[in-house]
Write a protein that holds these residues in place. Sequence first.
Motif, short mmCIF file in Angstrom:
data_model
loop_
_atom_site.label_atom_id
_atom_site.label_comp_id
_atom_site.label_asym_id
_atom_site.label_seq_id
_atom_site.Cartn_x
_atom_site.Cartn_y
_atom_site.Cartn_z
N TYR A 23 -6.31 -0.93 -3.77
CA TYR A 23 -5.78 -2.03 -2.95
C TYR A 23 -6.52 -3.29 -3.37
O TYR A 23 -7.73 -3.36 -3.38
N SER A 69 -6.30 3.89 -2.14
CA SER A 69 -6.91 2.76 -1.42
C SER A 69 -7.94 2.03 -2.28
O SER A 69 -8.17 0.84 -2.10
N PRO A 109 0.85 -1.21 0.00
CA PRO A 109 0.00 0.00 0.00
C PRO A 109 0.87 1.24 0.00
O PRO A 109 0.99 1.95 1.00
#
Lengths: 311, 639
Positions: free
Chosen positions: B136, B133, B127
């Motif tokens: 991810y 995000s 990450p």
Amino acid sequence: MTVRFPWPTLETDLQLVIDEVLVDGVPLDPSLVDGERQRVALDDTSAWRELRMAVSIDPEALSSVAGAAAHAVVECTPTNVRIPFPLDTVTGAGQITLDRDEIAERFSVRVEAVATVEGRLRHVGAGPDWTAVIDRVAAPVPPGMPPFETVWIDFRDPAAPLGARSMPESPTYMDLQGDPRLLLNAAVDGFQHLLHANTAQLERRRLRDLLGADVARYAVTCLFRAAAVEVSVDDGVVQPPERPVYRQVCQAVADRMPGIGDVEELYEKLHAARDSALVAQEVWGAADLAIAALSGRDDALVTACREVKHA
Amino acid sequence: MTATWCWERRSRNYGNFGNANQWTVNAGLSSLARESTQNSADARIDTPAELVFTFIRLDGSRRRDFENAVGWDVLGTHLRSMGGESSGAVTAGQIRAGLEAVEEQDSLVLLRVADYGCRGLTGPEFPEDGVPSSEYGNFIKLCRLDLFSGKDEASGGSFGLGKAVYWRFSRLQTVLFNSVLSEDDAVAGLRRNRLFGVNQGVVHTTDGVGYQGRGYFGDPVDDDGVASIWEDERLTHKLYLDRRDPRPGTSALLLGFYDPDRPDLGGGELADLARELREGIEENFWPLLARGGMRVRIEIEDGPHREEIHVDPEETYTELVRALRRFDEGDIDEVLDEPYSVVVRDVPIEISRRRTGTRHNRFTHTAKLVVTASDKQRDSLENKVCLFRRPEMVVQTIDRAFESQTYHAFLVAGAAIHPDSPPTEDIHADDFLRFSEPPAHDRWIPGPRGKQASQANLTAHYVAPWVPNLRKIERAVLDELLLLFGAPPPPAGKAPESVMKHLRFLRGEPGGKGGGVSAPRKPDTQLVEWTVVDGCWDVRFEVKARNRAEGWSMRPRLALAGFDGGLDTVGWASLDVVDGGGEIVDGELRLAGKDRGRFVKVVLRGRSTAELPIPAEESGVDVVLRGTGPLVVVEEGAR
């Protein structure tokens, strides 16, 4: 109560047997003559004019008192009739003949024996009553049937009695205007389901038992108070209530009440309570306790408390 | 590349003594079944996907070979150091106890949870700052992050906590993963056997050096990174992470498998564990399995012994599976008149206004209550309503039995009603219910104080109220069940038995004694001899009463019967006890209770006064008892 007399009496009760019933000459269906409960059902018969009943006793039952003779005595309160029909002293047989006008609603038939004792005609024995029902409304409550009608009705319904409509949230109302009716309020959500939940378990069972007993207590209390109003004095003798269900309630309450020997004493006290506050407090307080026990409320409460003690 | 274990150096600013997330997962195999199956169900890309649980017991050389492959030298050393921290940390104590158990036992038990036809551990390795995000993948979310769900709408979880189940059931807090990705999810062209391991340990010191709690098994890169190892089939084979099915998905291997509820049972009968796991899967996921969304298999590899169990809920929950299939086909009955007949009722659920994401106003969603009549085979879900939404996992049950019938039922809500193409509002409803679930995903309906469901997610996404909306679900379901199974109206005029049973004493002949069920309670009296002497009644009578501790007191009275049937009671000139244990005091008969015997009896003799209302020679006579009550002894001076 078994009253004894100072003169000789028969050693045993006399059992009357009804051998045959003829309605206008036509034999009545034997199934309508119930020897076990001593009832004759005439309410299903069509209009008739003459009733004949062949009856008999065991003549040997008269032998313990010399010269005893038996009669089958017909009594009918609505027509104020009391008619003896002789029974043969040798065969024990006799015949009852009744005209339709002589009887109404229902009548009883009982054997009574008399004998001359020391020059006086004396009553020396009797037997249990047979009941013949002419009008179904006047029929005694068959065994197993409730003693009064039970009706589920919304207390807001215009068809409900005024007493119920004046308390529309009340769960119960005992209508005593005519024949007693127990009214249960169908508008109380879940009340009907709960009282009829015969296989309820746990919490529902406990609640059902408590409510059922409470309804029974309310019903018995209403009947008892109505019965107390009907207790009267006639010629110095305390008279029981008119209605059979009221007399039954009083008998049951007397059996439970502390300080009361029998139902006769209860009637005396109920009458005395009208003139004495002290007697009234005593008898009504004791009656309420007896009714609570009689209707199962106390048992239901004790059981519920025990079961939830550790819940 | 060589796979090895790495822990970061201990931070001066922060120390982690275990992953708190695992405590959100209940112990017990039912919980393992729920969480792991839900994880795989959420990752499905095929229908049906497949989920295989394999219990593996390793002994002797097989165990040694495995330990060599997993780098036990290094892992064990660090685990021992972690165990040394146990005085200050629960997880450290767990690890110490787990390590002791593993090292003391001859065999090592592993549990492999492998899914096929699922997404797999997709996405980039780390990450990093340049990776938003939203990009991810599953790999980062599972292996490198806590409390990040990022799950789509209408998925199973929403807390990012379900993955903690893997470590929860490992004595060593250590899990290895092997994943196969689809072509579309390839990472730098790589898609097969993405191998990686995570130890969720505690801060510790080994050989004088301090380390963070979390350790990784993989390929060390740069100064501080550990990356997945790709396409090393030999290693995956040694680690029992082979995948026999080419479809994408993930295999997780729990080292030192055990049930935290029964830590001594971990190495015990694998067949028992397999059975419990199967029961948990069937009970919680029968809708998913019935609709063919997933197939589940449980295997046992215990030395030469091999066993395979196919999980089929139709064996255990026949009524529910058939009812769901009939509901899906639109094959519904009008009435419940025989086993397996099915009826459907609408249950409204008020959905609150959503103010985040896919916003919407409040509206009423219509869930479907499906009820079926039960057969004679008992099971754990009878007389319960299973609540479920799109993931087709039973969230909770509403339990209600009826006297009249045994039933099975479920409430299908949200996107589960039309799973193939759910309308937008059904998806919104599904989200609302998902957010109403606590971390364990085992409740929609708020419980009483102290058992409230988590409100955190609802607070974040919706406008109040929602608590009454959720509570109404239960009420609406129960109302429908009551309409179906509540006591039918009794026949007209039939009195309730619960009342009438207390009034049986009124059912005798009119005017006679009530036909009471109980034995006579009051004392009774009977004349034995009676005669008239000099104008007075001379009687001998017996009083018989129930023996009781409090005894009896009463006043016997002589009653004269006239021709009209009325009774007059008269006084006694004399009244004496001639036989029995009673005594006469001021005209009152006192009977004390006895130690033994059902009754107390006394025989009395009495003579009436001469002043009688009816001449004795002309009257009938009886003895009555008045004022009957308990024997009360009044002390002097007392009122």
